[in-house]
Design an enzyme around this catalytic site. Sequence first.
Site, mmCIF file in Angstrom:
data_model
loop_
_atom_site.group_PDB
_atom_site.id
_atom_site.type_symbol
_atom_site.label_atom_id
_atom_site.label_comp_id
_atom_site.label_asym_id
_atom_site.label_seq_id
_atom_site.Cartn_x
_atom_site.Cartn_y
_atom_site.Cartn_z
ATOM 1 C CG PHE A 159 -8.240 10.436 3.761
ATOM 2 C CD1 PHE A 159 -7.427 10.240 4.763
ATOM 3 C CD2 PHE A 159 -8.291 11.784 3.438
ATOM 4 C CE1 PHE A 159 -6.465 11.137 5.184
ATOM 5 C CE2 PHE A 159 -7.399 12.822 3.813
ATOM 6 C CZ PHE A 159 -6.554 12.516 4.536
ATOM 7 C CD GLU A 160 -14.611 3.732 1.976
ATOM 8 O OE1 GLU A 160 -14.744 3.270 2.750
ATOM 9 O OE2 GLU A 160 -14.893 3.233 0.507
ATOM 10 C CD GLU B 102 -2.743 1.493 2.503
ATOM 11 O OE1 GLU B 102 -2.364 0.959 3.401
ATOM 12 O OE2 GLU B 102 -3.711 2.179 2.264
ATOM 13 C CG ASP C 134 -1.323 13.747 0.067
ATOM 14 O OD1 ASP C 134 -2.183 13.981 0.739
ATOM 15 O OD2 ASP C 134 -0.309 13.476 0.399
ATOM 16 C CD GLU D 121 1.637 8.349 5.433
ATOM 17 O OE1 GLU D 121 0.677 7.852 4.553
ATOM 18 O OE2 GLU D 121 2.173 9.328 5.314
ATOM 19 C CE LYS E 96 -1.708 27.115 -3.429
ATOM 20 N NZ LYS E 96 -1.027 27.649 -2.253
ATOM 21 C CG ASP F 77 -11.540 12.993 -2.214
ATOM 22 O OD1 ASP F 77 -10.371 12.388 -2.455
ATOM 23 O OD2 ASP F 77 -11.833 14.154 -1.837
HETATM 24 C C1 LIG Z 1 -4.789 11.772 1.774
HETATM 25 S S1 LIG Z 1 -3.818 10.763 2.879
HETATM 26 C C2 LIG Z 1 -4.452 9.386 2.584
HETATM 27 C C3 LIG Z 1 -4.370 8.395 3.497
HETATM 28 C C4 LIG Z 1 -4.693 6.821 3.410
HETATM 29 N N1 LIG Z 1 -4.513 6.183 2.385
HETATM 30 C C5 LIG Z 1 -6.160 6.762 3.568
HETATM 31 O O1 LIG Z 1 -7.007 6.945 2.682
HETATM 32 O O2 LIG Z 1 -6.783 7.326 4.927
HETATM 33 C C6 LIG Z 1 -2.264 10.586 1.576
HETATM 34 C C7 LIG Z 1 -1.159 10.010 2.297
HETATM 35 O O3 LIG Z 1 -0.354 9.438 1.417
HETATM 36 C C8 LIG Z 1 1.058 9.958 2.078
HETATM 37 N N2 LIG Z 1 2.189 10.164 1.061
HETATM 38 C C9 LIG Z 1 2.141 11.161 0.194
HETATM 39 N N3 LIG Z 1 3.197 10.734 -0.750
HETATM 40 C C10 LIG Z 1 3.904 9.771 -0.311
HETATM 41 C C11 LIG Z 1 4.846 9.012 -0.795
HETATM 42 N N4 LIG Z 1 5.579 9.411 -1.962
HETATM 43 N N5 LIG Z 1 5.385 7.821 -0.222
HETATM 44 C C12 LIG Z 1 4.584 7.378 0.961
HETATM 45 N N6 LIG Z 1 3.495 8.148 1.418
HETATM 46 C C13 LIG Z 1 3.043 9.143 0.664
HETATM 47 C C14 LIG Z 1 0.865 11.153 2.591
HETATM 48 O O4 LIG Z 1 1.761 11.390 3.830
HETATM 49 C C15 LIG Z 1 -0.610 10.965 3.284
HETATM 50 O O5 LIG Z 1 -0.547 10.123 4.681
#
Ligand SMILES: C[S@@+](CC[C@H](N)C(=O)[O-])C[C@H]1O[C@@H](n2cnc3c(N)ncnc32)[C@H](O)[C@@H]1O
Length: 206
Positions: free
Chosen positions: A187-188, A37, A112, A62, A116, A148
């Site tokens: 997040f879901e 994941e 994410d 993460e 922008k 989303d």
């Molecule tokens: C919007 S959150 C969603 C978290 C989780 N998947 C959820 O649905 O609850 C996006 C996550 O991806 C992580 N993330 C972003 N870029 C990443 C990368 N290059 N490697 C690992 N994690 C990353 C961020 O730190 C953040 O915790």
Amino acid sequence: MPSKPIDTSPYTVEYPTLTPPIAWPDIFGDDHPVELEIGSGKGLFLTNAATANPGHNFFGIEMAKKYAHKAAERVAKQGLANVRVLPGDALLFMAKYVPPASLRAAHVYFPDPWWKARHKKRRVFAEPLVLDLERALEPGGDLHVVTDVEEYFGVIRALMATHPRFKIQPEPVVRTPEHENDYLTNFERKYRIEGRPIYRSHYRLG
Ligand SMILES: C[S@@+](CC[C@H](N)C(=O)[O-])C[C@H]1O[C@@H](n2cnc3c(N)ncnc32)[C@H](O)[C@@H]1O
């Protein structure tokens, strides 16, 4: 009385201990299929999926140390021997550490969106990741992506269409949750409670 700290070390993997390419049995101690994941957040998917599929190993990456630690705590509390969490950059891991054709599945949930225009190049789901997934998944391996953000979803669909080894699969059936952990990810849960539309794709590597 302060609660006893949870020992997350058996469930955490740190970059400095790894030499690329890694061998999954060195990480998990067995040769069960591995699901990875990207961006595990607080780890709800990892714990739910690992509980439901004890014969598979789950590796969550993460970037945010705080969330990686929370995810490892959740795993440790449940004593899930088939989960590991790596705090760090998943793109680096995919590019340098994962052996070819070694993953049964990959999961990218709510990446994410970087709204922008000048930040969009930071998006995780882009051509380099898709090339690495194509290399790292075993033939017949699955890729699950959920967002989303309608615009990001369109970009993902268009990008995947340029990689014809990935065959689109029927959309997953989404269950009605029965309790607060009965969601795909944190997040879901948040977005479904808010009533936002959620876009899901499932691909299989041919
Ligand atoms: C919007 S959150 C969603 C978290 C989780 N998947 C959820 O649905 O609850 C996006 C996550 O991806 C992580 N993330 C972003 N870029 C990443 C990368 N290059 N490697 C690992 N994690 C990353 C961020 O730190 C953040 O915790």
